[in-house]
Each structure stands twice: as structure tokens, then as C-alpha cells.
Scaffold this motif. Structure first.
Motif, PDB file in Angstrom:
ATOM      1  N   ASN A  68     -33.600 103.721   9.790  1.00 60.91           N
ATOM      2  CA  ASN A  68     -33.595 104.467  11.047  1.00 60.91           C
ATOM      3  C   ASN A  68     -33.573 105.965  10.749  1.00 60.91           C
ATOM      4  N   LYS A  69     -33.802 106.767  11.772  1.00 57.10           N
ATOM      5  CA  LYS A  69     -33.935 108.204  11.553  1.00 57.10           C
ATOM      6  C   LYS A  69     -32.628 108.850  11.087  1.00 57.10           C
ATOM      7  N   GLY A  70     -31.516 108.166  11.345  1.00 55.28           N
ATOM      8  CA  GLY A  70     -30.235 108.717  10.922  1.00 55.28           C
ATOM      9  C   GLY A  70     -29.865 108.418   9.487  1.00 55.28           C
ATOM     10  N   ALA A  71     -30.697 107.647   8.799  1.00 54.51           N
ATOM     11  CA  ALA A  71     -30.380 107.271   7.415  1.00 54.51           C
ATOM     12  C   ALA A  71     -30.543 108.445   6.462  1.00 54.51           C
ATOM     13  N   GLY A  72     -31.309 109.470   6.872  1.00 56.49           N
ATOM     14  CA  GLY A  72     -31.479 110.648   6.028  1.00 56.49           C
ATOM     15  C   GLY A  72     -32.347 110.409   4.812  1.00 56.49           C
ATOM     16  N   ALA A  73     -33.280 109.462   4.921  1.00 58.44           N
ATOM     17  CA  ALA A  73     -34.145 109.149   3.785  1.00 58.44           C
ATOM     18  C   ALA A  73     -35.565 108.926   4.278  1.00 58.44           C
ATOM     19  N   SER A  74     -36.506 109.653   3.684  1.00 61.28           N
ATOM     20  CA  SER A  74     -37.914 109.479   4.039  1.00 61.28           C
ATOM     21  C   SER A  74     -38.715 108.878   2.896  1.00 61.28           C
ATOM     22  N   THR A  75     -38.068 108.682   1.745  1.00 57.76           N
ATOM     23  CA  THR A  75     -38.696 108.042   0.595  1.00 57.76           C
ATOM     24  C   THR A  75     -37.691 107.077  -0.032  1.00 57.76           C
ATOM     25  N   MET A  76     -38.181 106.174  -0.873  1.00 58.50           N
ATOM     26  CA  MET A  76     -37.278 105.235  -1.527  1.00 58.50           C
ATOM     27  C   MET A  76     -36.336 105.939  -2.495  1.00 58.50           C
ATOM     28  N   SER A  77     -36.795 106.999  -3.143  1.00 61.27           N
ATOM     29  CA  SER A  77     -35.905 107.716  -4.068  1.00 61.27           C
ATOM     30  C   SER A  77     -34.747 108.353  -3.311  1.00 61.27           C
ATOM     31  N   GLU A  78     -35.027 108.911  -2.137  1.00 64.00           N
ATOM     32  CA  GLU A  78     -33.953 109.474  -1.312  1.00 64.00           C
ATOM     33  C   GLU A  78     -33.031 108.364  -0.814  1.00 64.00           C
ATOM     34  N   PHE A  79     -33.628 107.255  -0.447  1.00 64.39           N
ATOM     35  CA  PHE A  79     -32.848 106.118   0.041  1.00 64.39           C
ATOM     36  C   PHE A  79     -31.876 105.616  -1.019  1.00 64.39           C
ATOM     37  N   VAL A  80     -32.373 105.431  -2.234  1.00 59.01           N
ATOM     38  CA  VAL A  80     -31.522 104.924  -3.323  1.00 59.01           C
ATOM     39  C   VAL A  80     -30.439 105.938  -3.667  1.00 59.01           C
ATOM     40  N   ALA A  81     -30.787 107.216  -3.671  1.00 54.67           N
ATOM     41  CA  ALA A  81     -29.788 108.251  -3.968  1.00 54.67           C
ATOM     42  C   ALA A  81     -28.657 108.221  -2.956  1.00 54.67           C
ATOM     43  N   ARG A  82     -28.985 108.056  -1.687  1.00 49.16           N
ATOM     44  CA  ARG A  82     -27.955 108.005  -0.649  1.00 49.16           C
ATOM     45  C   ARG A  82     -27.142 106.712  -0.746  1.00 49.16           C
ATOM     46  N   ALA A  83     -27.789 105.626  -1.144  1.00 50.23           N
ATOM     47  CA  ALA A  83     -27.051 104.375  -1.323  1.00 50.23           C
ATOM     48  C   ALA A  83     -26.065 104.493  -2.484  1.00 50.23           C
ATOM     49  N   ARG A  84     -26.481 105.114  -3.563  1.00 54.99           N
ATOM     50  CA  ARG A  84     -25.593 105.287  -4.716  1.00 54.99           C
ATOM     51  C   ARG A  84     -24.440 106.241  -4.401  1.00 54.99           C
ATOM     52  N   ALA A  85     -24.703 107.169  -3.478  1.00 55.81           N
ATOM     53  CA  ALA A  85     -23.656 108.116  -3.087  1.00 55.81           C
ATOM     54  C   ALA A  85     -22.717 107.538  -2.036  1.00 55.81           C
ATOM     55  N   GLY A  86     -23.043 106.335  -1.540  1.00 57.56           N
ATOM     56  CA  GLY A  86     -22.187 105.691  -0.543  1.00 57.56           C
ATOM     57  C   GLY A  86     -22.521 106.027   0.892  1.00 57.56           C
ATOM     58  N   SER A  87     -23.612 106.767   1.103  1.00 55.25           N
ATOM     59  CA  SER A  87     -23.986 107.135   2.467  1.00 55.25           C
ATOM     60  C   SER A  87     -24.672 105.981   3.198  1.00 55.25           C
ATOM     61  N   ILE A  88     -25.292 105.086   2.447  1.00 53.77           N
ATOM     62  CA  ILE A  88     -25.915 103.884   3.013  1.00 53.77           C
ATOM     63  C   ILE A  88     -25.215 102.684   2.395  1.00 53.77           C
ATOM     64  N   GLN A  89     -24.460 101.955   3.215  1.00 53.47           N
ATOM     65  CA  GLN A  89     -23.618 100.888   2.684  1.00 53.47           C
ATOM     66  C   GLN A  89     -23.957  99.503   3.219  1.00 53.47           C
ATOM     67  N   THR A  90     -24.688  99.434   4.330  1.00 55.37           N
ATOM     68  CA  THR A  90     -24.961  98.131   4.950  1.00 55.37           C
ATOM     69  C   THR A  90     -26.417  98.014   5.373  1.00 55.37           C
ATOM     70  N   TYR A  91     -26.858  96.786   5.519  1.00 50.98           N
ATOM     71  CA  TYR A  91     -28.184  96.521   6.084  1.00 50.98           C
ATOM     72  C   TYR A  91     -28.079  95.351   7.048  1.00 50.98           C
ATOM     73  N   ALA A  92     -28.903  95.380   8.073  1.00 57.19           N
ATOM     74  CA  ALA A  92     -28.934  94.287   9.041  1.00 57.19           C
ATOM     75  C   ALA A  92     -29.897  93.213   8.551  1.00 57.19           C
ATOM     76  N   SER A  93     -29.572  91.965   8.822  1.00 54.94           N
ATOM     77  CA  SER A  93     -30.491  90.864   8.494  1.00 54.94           C
ATOM     78  C   SER A  93     -30.501  89.885   9.663  1.00 54.94           C
ATOM     79  N   PRO A  94     -31.559  89.074   9.773  1.00 59.02           N
ATOM     80  CA  PRO A  94     -31.614  88.092  10.859  1.00 59.02           C
ATOM     81  C   PRO A  94     -30.745  86.871  10.618  1.00 59.02           C
ATOM     82  N   GLY A  95     -29.971  86.873   9.525  1.00 59.07           N
ATOM     83  CA  GLY A  95     -29.046  85.760   9.307  1.00 59.07           C
ATOM     84  C   GLY A  95     -28.852  85.417   7.852  1.00 59.07           C
ATOM     85  N   ASN A  96     -27.742  84.769   7.561  1.00 61.77           N
ATOM     86  CA  ASN A  96     -27.460  84.307   6.208  1.00 61.77           C
ATOM     87  C   ASN A  96     -28.529  83.323   5.738  1.00 61.77           C
ATOM     88  N   GLY A  97     -28.953  83.497   4.502  1.00 63.02           N
ATOM     89  CA  GLY A  97     -29.941  82.595   3.947  1.00 63.02           C
ATOM     90  C   GLY A  97     -31.358  82.904   4.347  1.00 63.02           C
TER      91      GLY A  97
END
Length: 329
Positions: free
Chosen positions: A138-167
Motif C-alpha cells: 500500500n502507499k503507506g508502506a514507504g517502498a516503491s521497489t523491492m530493495s526499499e521494501f526489504v530494507a524497511r522489512a529488515r528495519a522493522g518498519s514492515i512486519q506483517t502481510y495479509a493473506s487469504p488464509g492459512n495454507g
């Protein structure tokens, strides 16, 4: 004498033909002579539901009986799947399902609704099509590329993801990506894609792994953005989106498919009839066009092909579930 004999012969042949016709009608049970139900194990609005409603309309016209969609949700899609597995094998209750049907029982705890064996409790009818899975933010994730996305995940800014269900395939992809990228993003399971996307848009979760159909409408406005696709090659529906492999994240390739199944032990003749209808519907230009709008590549084929696909997925994902220790909460 000759005329009388000929009349007797003709009467006998007519009687035999009538008997054979009646026997054939009995064998087929006059199918269908009442409404047919297509069960979707997820809420309305997701890919499987949209697909089922489109085919219900086409089947209604072809079968001459109402074909209705029934949403039976919960427990990662296993409640609806288990329901179909236990119904009569008469062709009046069918399951529209993504490949989650082969994966969810591997991760759910006993007593949560996964009371079926995907290899033994269903009759494969047809694989309808395949789909790619994308990394969506989403636009609030602060990432427009995968490298930015991974950097924010490693920094703890992105901690969760939604899924349509277990399995779900998205759940498996989440674990594979965590390993490939060296991050820890935790799953937040929902009862299908539609409610997950609502929270993604609202910012309750920053990202999800998703098929393209339910989210593409939000790309132009910038509310959501696709960063990568989890296929071996780029998707024809989003050719500018790179693959995870291209970006250096190997062994994180998971796709999705949609299929129709019935309860186990359906009569071969009935399966052949339904398979023929679905294959012919898949060739209709308006159906092909509609499937393209939700980013599904039409396939079709024989029931045995689907059976092999389910067995292969069950084996592959079974190993991954054990390897990652995946289990629903």
C-alpha cells in the motif's frame, strides 16, 4: 405373411431401442433435473467467487437448470471444501477451488474443519486456469521497489502481510520469501482475499501476496503497487513488473490455479459431461476476455491432468510445510 413378419420385427426393434434409451436415461439419472450448486469456500468478491459466478451463468444456459453459487467460508477454505467432500456424488454439488484446496489441510490443526483428504475425497473435473502471485504494497508502506521494501522489512518498519488464509499459496510464498530475503514478515490470515484487501487499503497491514485481479484496479490511483511477481517469468498481464528471481530472491516461486472438483466416486460419464461443458465454456470469447480482466490464463483439459496437479502440489507443499514448520494458529 412377409408383411406380418416385418411388422413384428419392426416392433421388436422399436421395443429394444426404447429399452436402451430408457436404460441410458436411467444411467445418466436425467442429469440435471434440479438446480446445481457451485460451492466457493471464500467470501464473495475474490477470484474464485468471480470465476464461479461467471461459469454459473454459462452453465445455467447449457444445462437448462439453475446453477447457483454458495459461499461457505472459514478455516482457510477447508470448511467449504469439506462440505463438498461429504455430499452425494451426483453432480449437484461441485467445488470451485484454488490450489489452497491441496495445501490448507497440511497446516491446519485437527478439529478446525480440514476434514478431508485432497487426494482421496474429491473427483477432479477440470483445471480452469492459472494465476501469478504478486508482492503488493500500500502507499503507506514507504517502498516503491523491492530493495526499499526489504530494507524497511529488515528495519522493522514492515512486519506483517495479509493473506487469504492459512495454507493458501500466499501463505507458502510468504515463508519462502522470508527465507530468500532474510526477513521476518508475519502472516495475518483473513477469510479470503476480499477482506484482506480492505485492510490493505485501509493501512491495517502494509502488504500482501496476491493475484492481480482483485488489486489491479487500485494501481492507477497509487493506493496499491505491485513490486514483483513470484513466477519463473514475467506475467503477460503486468510485463513491467520484475520477477523475484530477477531481483535476486531465488526459490520464492509459487503460483495459483483455479479448478472444479466434485465429491469422490462420481460416475465417469457424469464427469465427462461436466468436463465437456467446462472445456467448451472456456473457449467462449467473452469468457476468455473476462478471465483476462482478472488476470487468469484459461487452460482446460482432462480430469486426469487436474488429478496429477493436485497430487504434485500436495507433495511439494507438504515438504515445505514440514521444512518451515508451518501451522495455523
Amino acid at each position: 405373411m412377409y408383411s406380418s413378419t416385418r411388422r413384428c420385427a419392426l416392433l421388436a426393434l422399436t421395443a429394444i431401442a426404447a429399452t436402451l434409451e430408457a436404460g441410458s436415461a436411467t444411467a445418466q439419472g436425467g442429469y440435471p433435473n434440479k438446480p446445481v450448486t457451485l460451492v466457493v469456500a471464500y467470501p464473495a468478491g475474490g477470484d474464485t467467487d468471480v470465476l464461479a459466478r461467471m461459469f454459473a451463468e454459462k452453465l445455467t444456459a447449457r444445462l437448462g437448470q439453475p446453477v447457483v453459487v454458495e459461499n461457505r467460508t472459514g478455516a482457510g477454505g477447508t470448511i467449504g471444501s469439506a462440505y463438498v467432500a461429504k455430499t452425494a456424488a451426483d453432480g449437484y454439488t461441485l467445488l470451485f477451488a484454488p490450489n489452497t484446496v491441496a495445501i490448507a489441510p497440511l497446516v491446519l490443526k485437527p478439529g478446525t474443519g480440514a476434514a478431508y483428504d485432497p487426494l482421496k475425497d474429491f473427483t477432479p473435473i477440470i483445471e480452469l486456469g492459472t494465476q501469478s502471485l504478486f508482492v503488493i504494497v500500500n502507499k503507506g508502506a514507504g517502498a516503491s521497489t523491492m530493495s526499499e521494501f526489504v530494507a524497511r522489512a529488515r528495519a522493522g518498519s514492515i512486519q506483517t502481510y495479509a493473506s487469504p488464509g492459512n495454507g493458501s499459496p500466499m501463505h507458502i510464498l510468504g515463508e519462502l520469501f522470508n527465507r530468500a530475503a532474510g526477513v521476518k514478515i508475519s502472516q495475518v490470515p483473513y477469510r479470503g482475499s476480499a477482506p484482506a484487501i480492505v485492510d490493505l487499503l485501509g493501512g491495517q497491514v502494509p502488504m500482501m501476496y496476491s493475484t492481480l485481479g482483485p488489486v489491479a484496479q487500485y494501481f492507477q490511483s497509487g493506493k496499491l503497487a505491485p513490486l514483483a511477481v513470484a513466477d519463473a517469468k514475467r506475467s503477460p498481464f503486468a510485463p513491467n513488473v520484475p520477477t523475484l528471481r530477477e531481483l535476486g530472491y531465488k526459490d520464492a516461486e509459487v503460483g495459483a490455479w483455479q479448478a472444479v472438483l466434485g465429491p469422490k466416486a462420481m460416475a465417469p460419464g457424469l464427469v465427462a459431461t461436466l468436463n465437456k461443458h467446462f472445456n467448451e465454456i472456456l473457449k467462449m470469447p467473452e469468457v476468455v476476455s473476462r478471465m483476462e480482466t482478472i488476470a487468469i490464463t484459461p487452460l482446460g483439459g482432462e480430469p486426469a491432468t487436474l488429478g496429477t496437479l493436485i497430487a504434485n502440489d500436495y507433495a511439494r507443499y507438504g515438504k515445505l510445510v514440514k521444512e518451515f514448520g508451518i501451522q495455523a494458529d
